[in-house]
Write a protein that holds these residues in place. Structure first.
Motif, PDB file in Angstrom:
ATOM      1  N   PHE A  18       0.838  -1.197   0.000  1.00 16.79           N
ATOM      2  CA  PHE A  18       0.000   0.000   0.000  1.00 16.79           C
ATOM      3  C   PHE A  18       0.877   1.253   0.000  1.00 16.79           C
ATOM      4  CE2 PHE A  18      -2.161   3.417   2.330  1.00 16.79           C
ATOM      5  CZ  PHE A  18      -3.252   3.602   1.506  1.00 16.79           C
ATOM      6  N   GLY A  19       1.914   1.265   0.849  1.00 17.09           N
ATOM      7  CA  GLY A  19       2.813   2.411   0.916  1.00 17.09           C
ATOM      8  C   GLY A  19       3.512   2.660  -0.407  1.00 17.09           C
ATOM      9  N   SER A  20       3.924   1.596  -1.072  1.00 20.33           N
ATOM     10  CA  SER A  20       4.590   1.733  -2.374  1.00 20.33           C
ATOM     11  C   SER A  20       3.651   2.324  -3.412  1.00 20.33           C
ATOM     12  CB  SER A  20       5.103   0.371  -2.857  1.00 20.33           C
ATOM     13  OG  SER A  20       6.114  -0.100  -2.005  1.00 20.33           O
ATOM     14  N   ARG A  21       2.408   1.876  -3.415  1.00 24.07           N
ATOM     15  CA  ARG A  21       1.427   2.404  -4.370  1.00 24.07           C
ATOM     16  C   ARG A  21       1.145   3.878  -4.102  1.00 24.07           C
ATOM     17  NH1 ARG A  21      -1.312  -2.569  -3.454  1.00 24.07           N
ATOM     18  NH2 ARG A  21      -2.777  -1.496  -2.117  1.00 24.07           N
ATOM     19  N   GLU A  22       0.980   4.231  -2.829  1.00 25.40           N
ATOM     20  CA  GLU A  22       0.711   5.627  -2.481  1.00 25.40           C
ATOM     21  C   GLU A  22       1.880   6.526  -2.856  1.00 25.40           C
ATOM     22  OE1 GLU A  22      -1.823   7.730  -1.135  1.00 25.40           O
ATOM     23  OE2 GLU A  22      -2.874   6.024  -1.949  1.00 25.40           O
ATOM     24  N   LYS A  23       3.100   6.061  -2.595  1.00 25.21           N
ATOM     25  CA  LYS A  23       4.291   6.846  -2.934  1.00 25.21           C
ATOM     26  C   LYS A  23       4.376   7.047  -4.440  1.00 25.21           C
ATOM     27  CE  LYS A  23       9.294   6.838  -2.422  1.00 25.21           C
ATOM     28  NZ  LYS A  23      10.443   6.121  -1.856  1.00 25.21           N
ATOM     29  N   ALA A  24       4.169   5.992  -5.207  1.00 25.92           N
ATOM     30  CA  ALA A  24       4.217   6.096  -6.670  1.00 25.92           C
ATOM     31  C   ALA A  24       3.144   7.055  -7.172  1.00 25.92           C
ATOM     32  CB  ALA A  24       4.049   4.718  -7.301  1.00 25.92           C
ATOM     33  N   LYS A  25       1.957   6.985  -6.579  1.00 29.22           N
ATOM     34  CA  LYS A  25       0.857   7.873  -6.982  1.00 29.22           C
ATOM     35  C   LYS A  25       1.219   9.331  -6.714  1.00 29.22           C
ATOM     36  CE  LYS A  25      -3.870   9.008  -5.708  1.00 29.22           C
ATOM     37  NZ  LYS A  25      -4.845   8.879  -4.637  1.00 29.22           N
ATOM     38  N   ARG A  26       1.771   9.601  -5.538  1.00 28.68           N
ATOM     39  CA  ARG A  26       2.141  10.976  -5.199  1.00 28.68           C
ATOM     40  C   ARG A  26       3.246  11.494  -6.114  1.00 28.68           C
ATOM     41  NH1 ARG A  26       1.890  11.649   1.372  1.00 28.68           N
ATOM     42  NH2 ARG A  26      -0.377  11.563   1.477  1.00 28.68           N
ATOM     43  N   LEU A  27       4.264  10.669  -6.365  1.00 24.66           N
ATOM     44  CA  LEU A  27       5.343  11.106  -7.253  1.00 24.66           C
ATOM     45  C   LEU A  27       4.804  11.416  -8.642  1.00 24.66           C
ATOM     46  CD1 LEU A  27       8.173   8.658  -6.125  1.00 24.66           C
ATOM     47  CD2 LEU A  27       8.038  11.121  -5.683  1.00 24.66           C
ATOM     48  N   ALA A  28       3.851  10.624  -9.120  1.00 21.97           N
ATOM     49  CA  ALA A  28       3.240  10.871 -10.426  1.00 21.97           C
ATOM     50  C   ALA A  28       2.435  12.172 -10.432  1.00 21.97           C
ATOM     51  CB  ALA A  28       2.349   9.694 -10.820  1.00 21.97           C
ATOM     52  N   GLU A  29       1.921  12.560  -9.272  1.00 17.82           N
ATOM     53  CA  GLU A  29       1.146  13.802  -9.155  1.00 17.82           C
ATOM     54  C   GLU A  29       2.034  15.027  -8.983  1.00 17.82           C
ATOM     55  OE1 GLU A  29      -1.295  12.919  -5.766  1.00 17.82           O
ATOM     56  OE2 GLU A  29      -2.775  11.839  -6.957  1.00 17.82           O
ATOM     57  N   GLY A  30       3.362  14.832  -8.935  1.00 12.86           N
ATOM     58  CA  GLY A  30       4.281  15.957  -8.835  1.00 12.86           C
ATOM     59  C   GLY A  30       4.886  16.181  -7.467  1.00 12.86           C
ATOM     60  N   TRP A  31       4.599  15.295  -6.518  1.00 15.21           N
ATOM     61  CA  TRP A  31       5.210  15.408  -5.204  1.00 15.21           C
ATOM     62  C   TRP A  31       6.697  15.118  -5.335  1.00 15.21           C
ATOM     63  CZ3 TRP A  31       2.530  15.199  -0.133  1.00 15.21           C
ATOM     64  CH2 TRP A  31       1.163  15.447  -0.243  1.00 15.21           C
ATOM     65  N   ILE A  32       7.480  15.619  -4.389  1.00 16.25           N
ATOM     66  CA  ILE A  32       8.922  15.409  -4.357  1.00 16.25           C
ATOM     67  C   ILE A  32       9.274  14.735  -3.039  1.00 16.25           C
ATOM     68  CG2 ILE A  32      11.177  16.557  -4.318  1.00 16.25           C
ATOM     69  CD1 ILE A  32       9.798  18.863  -5.882  1.00 16.25           C
ATOM     70  N   GLU A  33      10.182  13.756  -3.093  1.00 16.10           N
ATOM     71  CA  GLU A  33      10.661  13.110  -1.874  1.00 16.10           C
ATOM     72  C   GLU A  33      12.020  13.697  -1.512  1.00 16.10           C
ATOM     73  OE1 GLU A  33      11.330   8.717   0.083  1.00 16.10           O
ATOM     74  OE2 GLU A  33      11.156   8.866  -2.088  1.00 16.10           O
ATOM     75  N   THR A  34      12.159  14.162  -0.270  1.00 20.57           N
ATOM     76  CA  THR A  34      13.428  14.724   0.185  1.00 20.57           C
ATOM     77  C   THR A  34      14.395  13.597   0.533  1.00 20.57           C
ATOM     78  OG1 THR A  34      12.816  14.766   2.526  1.00 20.57           O
ATOM     79  CG2 THR A  34      12.218  16.705   1.198  1.00 20.57           C
ATOM     80  N   ASP A  35      15.652  13.966   0.747  1.00 21.70           N
ATOM     81  CA  ASP A  35      16.662  12.987   1.156  1.00 21.70           C
ATOM     82  C   ASP A  35      16.290  12.326   2.477  1.00 21.70           C
ATOM     83  OD1 ASP A  35      18.182  13.576  -1.077  1.00 21.70           O
ATOM     84  OD2 ASP A  35      19.456  15.017  -0.028  1.00 21.70           O
ATOM     85  N   GLU A  36      15.533  13.040   3.299  1.00 19.27           N
ATOM     86  CA  GLU A  36      15.108  12.504   4.593  1.00 19.27           C
ATOM     87  C   GLU A  36      13.887  11.597   4.477  1.00 19.27           C
ATOM     88  OE1 GLU A  36      15.327  15.920   4.073  1.00 19.27           O
ATOM     89  OE2 GLU A  36      17.347  16.142   4.864  1.00 19.27           O
ATOM     90  N   GLY A  37      13.308  11.515   3.291  1.00 20.29           N
ATOM     91  CA  GLY A  37      12.137  10.664   3.080  1.00 20.29           C
ATOM     92  C   GLY A  37      10.807  11.376   3.235  1.00 20.29           C
ATOM     93  N   ASN A  38      10.836  12.679   3.436  1.00 17.04           N
ATOM     94  CA  ASN A  38       9.593  13.450   3.546  1.00 17.04           C
ATOM     95  C   ASN A  38       9.029  13.697   2.160  1.00 17.04           C
ATOM     96  OD1 ASN A  38       9.865  13.772   6.397  1.00 17.04           O
ATOM     97  ND2 ASN A  38      11.388  15.344   6.010  1.00 17.04           N
ATOM     98  N   MET A  39       7.709  13.725   2.059  1.00 17.96           N
ATOM     99  CA  MET A  39       7.041  14.000   0.793  1.00 17.96           C
ATOM    100  C   MET A  39       6.543  15.442   0.805  1.00 17.96           C
ATOM    101  SD  MET A  39       7.372  11.188  -0.901  1.00 17.96           S
ATOM    102  CE  MET A  39       6.254  11.325  -2.275  1.00 17.96           C
TER     103      MET A  39
END
Length: 56
Positions: A18-39
């Protein structure tokens, strides 16, 4: 009947998927992941990043 350990392992696998799917969805929507793992949502920047629109 499954043991508590088997149930726990199955739950962890489902949550990871579930976490992997949500992360992929957010990245596709233009979210950015920081080096610390924050979205970071689209159009937001870190304070002090030097980008236009940074808060003072």
């Amino acid at each position: 009947m499954a043991s508590n350990e088997e149930v726990w392992e199955a739950l962890v696998k489902r949550l990871a998927a579930f976490g992997s799917r949500e992360k992929a969805k957010r990245l596709a929507e233009g979210w950015i992941e920081t080096d610390e793992g924050n979205m970071i949502p689209p159009s937001w920047v870190r304070a002090g990043s030097g980008n236009v629109g940074d808060s003072v």
